[in-house]
Scaffold this motif. Structure first.
Motif, PDB file in Angstrom:
ATOM      1  N   THR A   1       0.836  -1.205   0.000  1.00 51.78           N
ATOM      2  CA  THR A   1       0.000   0.000   0.000  1.00 51.78           C
ATOM      3  C   THR A   1       0.871   1.255   0.000  1.00 51.78           C
ATOM      4  OG1 THR A   1      -1.761  -1.168   1.132  1.00 51.78           O
ATOM      5  CG2 THR A   1      -1.801   1.229   1.272  1.00 51.78           C
TER       6      THR A   1
ATOM      7  N   GLN B   1      -7.549   0.482  -0.613  1.00 53.84           N
ATOM      8  CA  GLN B   1      -7.778  -0.811   0.016  1.00 53.84           C
ATOM      9  C   GLN B   1      -8.995  -0.774   0.936  1.00 53.84           C
ATOM     10  OE1 GLN B   1      -4.373  -2.200   2.218  1.00 53.84           O
ATOM     11  NE2 GLN B   1      -5.110  -4.290   2.300  1.00 53.84           N
TER      12      GLN B   1
ATOM     13  N   GLY C   1      -3.632  -2.994   5.989  1.00 59.61           N
ATOM     14  CA  GLY C   1      -4.952  -3.606   5.993  1.00 59.61           C
ATOM     15  C   GLY C   1      -4.961  -4.988   6.644  1.00 59.61           C
TER      16      GLY C   1
ATOM     17  N   ASP D   1      -5.567  -1.234  -5.216  1.00 62.93           N
ATOM     18  CA  ASP D   1      -5.069  -1.850  -3.988  1.00 62.93           C
ATOM     19  C   ASP D   1      -6.135  -2.804  -3.457  1.00 62.93           C
ATOM     20  OD1 ASP D   1      -3.695  -2.502  -1.752  1.00 62.93           O
ATOM     21  OD2 ASP D   1      -3.531  -0.468  -0.941  1.00 62.93           O
TER      22      ASP D   1
HETATM   23 MG   LIG Z   1      -2.219  -2.747   2.032  1.00 66.84          MG
END
Ligand SMILES: [Mg+2]
Ligand SMILES: Nc1ncnc2c1ncn2[C@@H]1O[C@H](COP(=O)(O)OP(=O)(O)OP(=O)(O)O)[C@@H](O)[C@H]1O
Ligand SMILES: Nc1ncnc2c1ncn2[C@@H]1O[C@H](COP(=O)(O)OP(=O)(O)OP(=O)(O)O)[C@@H](O)[C@H]1O
Ligand SMILES: [Mg+2]
Lengths: 289, 264, 290
Positions: free
Chosen positions: A64, A109, B155, A190
């Motif tokens: 990311t 994301q 994430g 992403d």
């Molecule tokens: Mg990521």
């Protein structure tokens, strides 16, 4: 074909046949009290127009961060990003940002955080249309927005819904529609298809492939799904701990992986008859340098 | 252990008064220690089903049907009893970790809060335990992660923080909403193994929402396929794979992208 | 489209239903009270039995009766009429305060949140300095310079309220500004001002509204106090604060009607606004920790 990873010692040269190039990208985050996290460490790659570069790798390996630097949302400590022959600078003027956003768009994301929760999904797309095509009328924008929605398998009713009233996969598709609305030549995605079931995913991947043929769109495609990599990408970058452990054409990397981590990744992908295992990474301990 | 009988959900939009039918009379049962995989089309109502079980459906919802956990009617619980059931018997791994994490608190606070509420343990122990939990889901720099704010984490790290929180509550029923979508396949395999292990050790039941049929098949005893708010098919992974009954199930099986081209 | 299915009449009931859910039954009672007060204010010429200055000293201190429902004051003026007329300046003052406060506080807060860094800390410093002055002191200072009037008193109070409100709004705006969607919009090359107005402002609007509601009550009390001290509205104007103070001597003589009626009007209004503000966002939303 992909251009392949360039020799580490060659001097960066901006070549017009490259759509996306990055050289020596590094980024360290300072966390306060002197602690730091090195998210990226000397990342180099270049891909040509109409190519798709997949970025895979361990969670937290800096994918990311790399994407954000490529679109100019994050400042690299060192290194250069060149898109279509133009160098990307972080924090450039609003005019530069506008020009750049015609060139490159990103799908984030976290689809929830990338929407204003008080604005209906359709309005989010409309805003991008309004910013980039001021000559377009209200009606034209609405029909263009609905066309984009249809492209990603959404219906008119979803355009009027607030983000909170959409499912995870629906939000992801709105995010893709919004990025496409600006008609960029480069898209950075992403984990943009991670919340889609296989049939909708197939539809979206089909759309991306079509746009690539029609408009020569270039993709930087971050994903965890190796079968998706196989499906859409030309080249792949395997990342771990902020470094590239292996890079090259998809068939080469996936069919004859050289780095033990790449092999581990390929082995741990679910397939029929597969069983989850613990402590997979400990297998790497001996193999790592 | 869990019985869902004819679950219906419709949501009225407070502004337009428009009613949308989200779930259309679904029934299923879950034995103690059983894992059920919920797969299906995006927007088919998988997350909403989980929200109904927890009783956290969005405002404007009207829910029909019965949901029973060990003989108790979950939807009739109120006040203290409801709070205790949610805290002790149920745990949710939300599809989006951002929706459960407070952006202005370090994630360590989130983990320790859940823990000391459920088990009232001293702070230092809770901290140690959180750190262990994070390591068990493959986070090596657990100390740093505990001190980080959500926006400083990737994430997949956030998703694992939420998984760790859910496991630490040692629930009887774990509702996992696409818990591994943000994880690389290696970490995914490890986390899936941990969930599997917990389930067998503690007789924990689990509903596991996923888009990955192979993953769901590996982790679950049975699979349920949803489309347009309806459960169209339910069966063991082998049944679903070898003899799909519903047309949509067949479509799902065929649309699956292949990692190895030679795979059938 | 399904929108056409919705009848206009049902729109009102939908809005009322939502308000009821948000405010509760008592909150709806408060809304009704405020509506009645505002209506009374607007319709004063029609409703009030007498003019605000009407009356002769011969009629002073009449007990409540058929002609004068709440009796008369020391100058023989009808108390009920003066309460009704007095609602004008008593409501206008706080209204000026909350509008001016909201505009200034929002402008400062959004500027600080958007630019961050040095701009943010500079504005923060300015607010700190303002914050150090007690509101009433600030108001008295302004009145000493510009002379006593409702406008001076209201503006001075408003300045005093800005730091509280600006801080709360800034913290909410800052959280919003750091959300990824703002970065996404910025990336599109949209003007910062446009992003602030189109995205950040609507998301901090609930805080602004709550702050305004709660501040209304405080402003009313503090303005009444200033009028009571002779620093706000000047006699012979009808004003609740002023009535409480000029009723003081009558009170001692055994004629409490004027002070009690005006005082009650203040209490009811403040309580109604306070309760609604409380329901909307709680005391913290207005930035007050007292
Ligand atoms: Mg990521
Ligand atoms: N703003 C930040 N402040 C501090 N650390 C950060 C920040 N952003 C990212 N990091 C750290 O940098 C590392 C890389 O994060 P990044 O989000 O790029 O990972 P990723 O490869 O996208 O992982 P995932 O697949 O889990 O999304 C992580 O260790 C993360 O904690
Ligand atoms: N608050 C709401 N108001 C109205 N409709 C809603 C609301 N929340 C969700 N929906 C609708 O309910 C349907 C089911 O949503 P749900 O989140 O359960 O889907 P899902 O199966 O989890 O999908 P995904 O795999 O994409 O996450 C969707 O079509 C969505 O648009
Ligand atoms: Mg969902």
């Amino acid at each position: 074909m992909a251009q392949g990873q360039t020799d580490e010692f060659s001097t960066p040269e901006i070549r017009p046949e490259h759509a996306v190039e990055f050289w020596g990208l590094s980024r360290t985050f300072v966390m306060g009290r002197g602690r730091t996290v090195q998210a990226l460490d000397d990342i180099n790659y270049a891909i040509g127009h109409g190519q798709c570069l997949a970025v895979v790798g361990e969670s937290g390996s800096g994918k990311t961060t790399l994407a954000r630097i490529v679109v100019g949302l994050e400042r690299p400590d060192a290194g250069t990003v060149v898109l279509n022959g133009h160098e990307v600078r972080f924090g450039a003027s609003r005019k530069n940002r506008r020009t750049r956003s015609r060139l490159v768009q990103m799908v984030f994301q976290d689809p929830q955080g990338s929407f204003n929760r008080r604005l209906p999904a359709g309005a989010a797309v409309d805003e991008v249309l309004r910013a980039h095509f001021p000559e377009m009328g209200r009606r034209a924008r609405r029909s263009q927005m609905l066309r984009l929605f249809a492209d990603v398998g959404l219906e008119e009713q979803h355009a009027d819904a607030l983000p909170a009233a959409l499912s995870g996969g629906q939000k992801q598709r709105v995010a893709i529609a919004r990025a496409l609305a600006a008609e960029p030549t480069i898209m950075v995605l992403d984990e943009a298809v991670s919340a889609l079931d296989v049939s909708v995913q197939a539809q979206v991947l089909q759309l991306l492939k079509r746009l690539r043929h029609e408009r020569g769109l270039t993709y930087v495609f971050i994903t965890h799904d190796l079968s998706v990599v196989r499906e859409v990408a030309d080249a792949v970058l395997v990342m771990r701990y902020g470094r590239v452990v292996e890079a090259g054409p998809v068939s080469q990397v996936l069919d004859s992986p050289e780095h033990p981590y790449t092999r581990l990744l390929i082995d741990s992908a679910p397939r029929p008859g597969w069983k989850p295992q613990r402590n997979l990474r400990s297998r790497l301990l001996g193999a790592e340098t | 252990m869990l019985t869902i009988d004819n679950l219906e959900l419709s949501i009225t939009d407070p502004d337009t008064g428009r009613v949308s039918e989200i779930l259309r009379g679904n029934s299923l049962t879950l034995a103690a220690g059983e894992a059920l995989g919920l797969v299906g089309e995006s927007g088919s109502g998988k997350s909403m089903t989980l929200q109904c079980v927890l009783g956290i459906e969005p405002p404007g919802s009207s829910v029909g049907g019965r949901i029973e956990l060990e003989g108790r009617d979950l939807r009739a619980l109120r006040g203290e009893e409801l709070r205790r059931t949610r805290a002790e018997d149920l745990a949710l791994i939300a599809q989006n970790p951002h929706s459960v994490l407070n952006p202005v608190l370090p994630v360590g606070k989130y983990l320790m809060e859940g823990m000391s509420e459920a088990r009232s343990m001293p702070k230092a122990r809770a901290r140690l335990r959180s750190s262990e939990l994070l390591r068990s889901v493959g986070i090596e720099e657990s100390e740093r992660v505990l001190r980080s704010y959500p926006h400083q984490l990737s994430g997949g790290m956030l998703q694992r923080v939420v998984i760790a929180g859910a496991i630490s509550a040692q629930p009887k029923l774990l509702l996992a909403d696409e818990p591994t979508t943000a994880l690389d396949v290696t970490t995914q395999a490890e986390v899936a193994a941990i969930l599997d292990e917990k389930r067998r050790e503690a007789e924990m039941s689990m509903i596991f929402v996923s888009h990955d049929l192979d993953l769901a098949a590996a982790v679950c005893d049975r699979l349920a396929v949803m489309r347009y708010g309806e459960l169209v098919e339910i069966g063991t992974p082998e049944e679903i794979r070898d003899a799909p009954q519903h047309e949509y199930t067949r479509e799902l099986m065929n649309a699956r992208p292949k990692l190895h081209p030679e795979e059938a | 489209m399904p929108q056409s299915l919705v009848k206009p009449s049902s729109r009102i009931s939908v809005v009322a239903g939502r308000a009821h859910r948000r405010l509760g039954t008592l909150g709806m009672v408060c809304v009704t009270i405020i509506a009645v007060i505002v209506l009374t204010t607007l319709l004063a010429p029609l409703i009030a039995p007498y003019g605000p200055y009407e009356g002769s000293v011969a009629d002073r201190h009449l007990a409540p009766g058929v002609n004068h429902l709440l009796g008369t004051d020391q100058s023989g003026r009808d108390v009920l009429s003066r309460v009704i007329w007095g609602a004008r300046s008593s409501l206008l003052g706080p209204l000026i305060v909350i509008v001016v406060t909201a505009v200034l506080a929002t402008a400062i807060a959004l500027t600080a949140a958007w630019y961050g860094g040095r701009v943010d800390s500079f504005l923060g410093r300015v607010l700190d300095v303002l914050f150090a002055f007690p509101n009433i002191l600030l108001a008295i200072l302004a009145i000493a310079i510009f002379g006593p009037s409702l406008l001076t008193a209201s503006l001075a109070l408003a300045i005093g309220y800005v730091p509280y409100s600006a801080r709360v709004i800034r913290s909410v705006a800052l959280r919003e500004r750091n959300l990824p969607y703002i970065a996404a919009a910025r990336m599109q090359g949209i003007y910062g001002f446009v992003i602030t107005v189109r995205h950040i402002l609507p998301n901090v609007w609930p805080q602004i509204l709550t702050g305004m509601t709660i501040n209304f009550g405080y402003a009313m009390i503090e303005l009444a106090a200033l009028s009571f001290l002779g620093l706000g509205v000047q006699p012979p104007n009808a004003d609740w604060g002023l009535m409480v103070s000029s009723g003081q001597s009558s009170l001692l003589q055994g004629y409490p009607e004027q002070s009690v009626a005006a005082g009650l009007a203040i209490v009811v209004t403040v309580a109604a606004f306070g309760y609604i503000g409380e329901r909307l966002g709680g005391r913290r939303a207005a930035g007050r920790v007292r």
